[in-house]
Write a protein that holds these residues in place. Structure first.
Motif, PDB file in Angstrom:
ATOM      1  N   MET A   1      25.373  22.582 -33.854  1.00  0.00           N
ATOM      2  CA  MET A   1      24.779  21.250 -34.062  1.00  0.00           C
ATOM      3  C   MET A   1      25.885  20.200 -34.127  1.00  0.00           C
ATOM      4  N   ARG A   2      25.686  19.052 -33.431  1.00  0.00           N
ATOM      5  CA  ARG A   2      26.685  18.008 -33.433  1.00  0.00           C
ATOM      6  C   ARG A   2      26.625  17.243 -34.744  1.00  0.00           C
ATOM      7  N   THR A   3      27.784  17.013 -35.332  1.00  0.00           N
ATOM      8  CA  THR A   3      27.829  16.294 -36.597  1.00  0.00           C
ATOM      9  C   THR A   3      28.467  14.917 -36.456  1.00  0.00           C
ATOM     10  N   SER A   4      29.130  14.662 -35.334  1.00  0.00           N
ATOM     11  CA  SER A   4      29.797  13.382 -35.131  1.00  0.00           C
ATOM     12  C   SER A   4      28.882  12.413 -34.385  1.00  0.00           C
ATOM     13  N   THR A   5      28.980  11.152 -34.740  1.00  0.00           N
ATOM     14  CA  THR A   5      28.166  10.119 -34.114  1.00  0.00           C
ATOM     15  C   THR A   5      28.725   9.734 -32.748  1.00  0.00           C
ATOM     16  N   ILE A   6      27.820   9.541 -31.794  1.00  0.00           N
ATOM     17  CA  ILE A   6      28.201   9.060 -30.469  1.00  0.00           C
ATOM     18  C   ILE A   6      27.496   7.732 -30.228  1.00  0.00           C
ATOM     19  N   ILE A   7      28.283   6.732 -29.848  1.00  0.00           N
ATOM     20  CA  ILE A   7      27.737   5.428 -29.486  1.00  0.00           C
ATOM     21  C   ILE A   7      27.996   5.214 -28.001  1.00  0.00           C
ATOM     22  N   ALA A   8      26.929   5.003 -27.235  1.00  0.00           N
ATOM     23  CA  ALA A   8      27.023   4.800 -25.788  1.00  0.00           C
ATOM     24  C   ALA A   8      26.795   3.331 -25.457  1.00  0.00           C
ATOM     25  N   ILE A   9      27.748   2.736 -24.768  1.00  0.00           N
ATOM     26  CA  ILE A   9      27.655   1.328 -24.374  1.00  0.00           C
ATOM     27  C   ILE A   9      27.650   1.251 -22.850  1.00  0.00           C
ATOM     28  N   ASP A  10      26.577   0.732 -22.279  1.00  0.00           N
ATOM     29  CA  ASP A  10      26.479   0.581 -20.829  1.00  0.00           C
ATOM     30  C   ASP A  10      26.269  -0.874 -20.458  1.00  0.00           C
ATOM     31  N   GLY A  11      26.584  -1.191 -19.200  1.00  0.00           N
ATOM     32  CA  GLY A  11      26.342  -2.547 -18.726  1.00  0.00           C
ATOM     33  C   GLY A  11      27.149  -2.847 -17.491  1.00  0.00           C
ATOM     34  N   PRO A  12      26.848  -3.951 -16.827  1.00  0.00           N
ATOM     35  CA  PRO A  12      27.562  -4.329 -15.613  1.00  0.00           C
ATOM     36  C   PRO A  12      28.938  -4.914 -15.901  1.00  0.00           C
ATOM     37  N   ALA A  13      29.686  -5.157 -14.853  1.00  0.00           N
ATOM     38  CA  ALA A  13      31.034  -5.712 -14.972  1.00  0.00           C
ATOM     39  C   ALA A  13      31.018  -7.067 -15.660  1.00  0.00           C
ATOM     40  N   ALA A  14      32.019  -7.298 -16.507  1.00  0.00           N
ATOM     41  CA  ALA A  14      32.227  -8.583 -17.187  1.00  0.00           C
ATOM     42  C   ALA A  14      31.094  -8.966 -18.123  1.00  0.00           C
ATOM     43  N   SER A  15      30.332  -7.987 -18.566  1.00  0.00           N
ATOM     44  CA  SER A  15      29.257  -8.265 -19.530  1.00  0.00           C
ATOM     45  C   SER A  15      29.793  -8.325 -20.956  1.00  0.00           C
TER      46      SER A  15
END
Length: 213
Positions: A1-15
């Motif tokens: 089981m994963r215990t560490s937090t993952i934050i995913a940031i997506d978006g286009p260029a220069a956002s």
């Protein structure tokens, strides 16, 4: 089981997603990865070998031999490198070759923040927090134009806007891992926000998301 937090940031260029992701990582004491640098490095190495950026064999070879220590190369930070990256990023074999590296990084002890274009959709679909960062074409082009000017480069705003839209089209229309908002991702429009305001807004989104979970 994963215990560490993952934050995913997506978006286009220069956002503003890169600046935001880096600040969030520092704020929460997490590891940070700009996944776009991986594709920029592959493009750099393909070009250095004298091959075409859309050559699958050469790009796969570069991806399989990628030296993570070379990601601090200043040449990877310019907009031209980003445009080249969007070409090699369309190659399925390249994306597959870099996928495990990104997922391994995401599992880092203490958590990780990754930014890119397919973090919440493909790389880490089970991320604890997903944020999709965007801004109007004109706002993003203005930011990119200012980057050019800060380096003493002369380029028309219209050309910057055209290049940005062309890159957006490549990122959104590729068959593998196109740029899109992940299911459940928090939406952040930075058109009228500076870096500090975007950071504050993101912290509020994350706080609200954690309260609901």
């Amino acid at each position: 089981m994963r215990t560490s937090t993952i934050i995913a940031i997506d978006g286009p260029a220069a956002s503003g997603k890169g600046t935001l992701a880096k600040r969030l990582a520092a704020h929460f004491g997490m590891a940070y990865l700009d996944t776009g640098l991986l594709y920029r490095a592959v493009a750099r190495d393909v070009a250095a070998a004298g091959d075409a950026l859309d050559d699958p064999a050469s790009a796969l070879n570069a991806a399989s031999k990628l030296d993570a220590q070379s990601l601090d190369d200043p040449a990877l930070r310019g907009p031209l490198a980003g445009d080249a990256a969007s070409i090699v990023a369309k190659i399925p074999q390249v994306r597959a070759a870099l996928l495990e590296y990104q997922r391994s990084f995401a599992r880092a002890d203490g958590g990780a923040v990754l930014d890119g274009r397919d973090i919440g959709t493909v790389v880490c679909p089970d991320a604890d927090i997903k944020i999709f960062v965007t801004a109007s074409d004109e706002a993003r082009a203005t930011r990119r134009h200012m980057e050019h000017e800060s380096r003493g480069e002369t380029i028309a705003f219209e050309k910057v806007l055209e290049d940005l839209r062309r890159r957006d089209s490549r990122d959104k229309e590729r068959n593998i891992a196109p740029l899109e908002q992940a299911a459940g991702a928090l939406f952040l429009d930075t058109t009228t926000l500076d870096a500090d305001q975007a950071f504050a807004a993101a912290l509020l989104l994350i706080e609200h998301a954690r309260r609901r979970s």
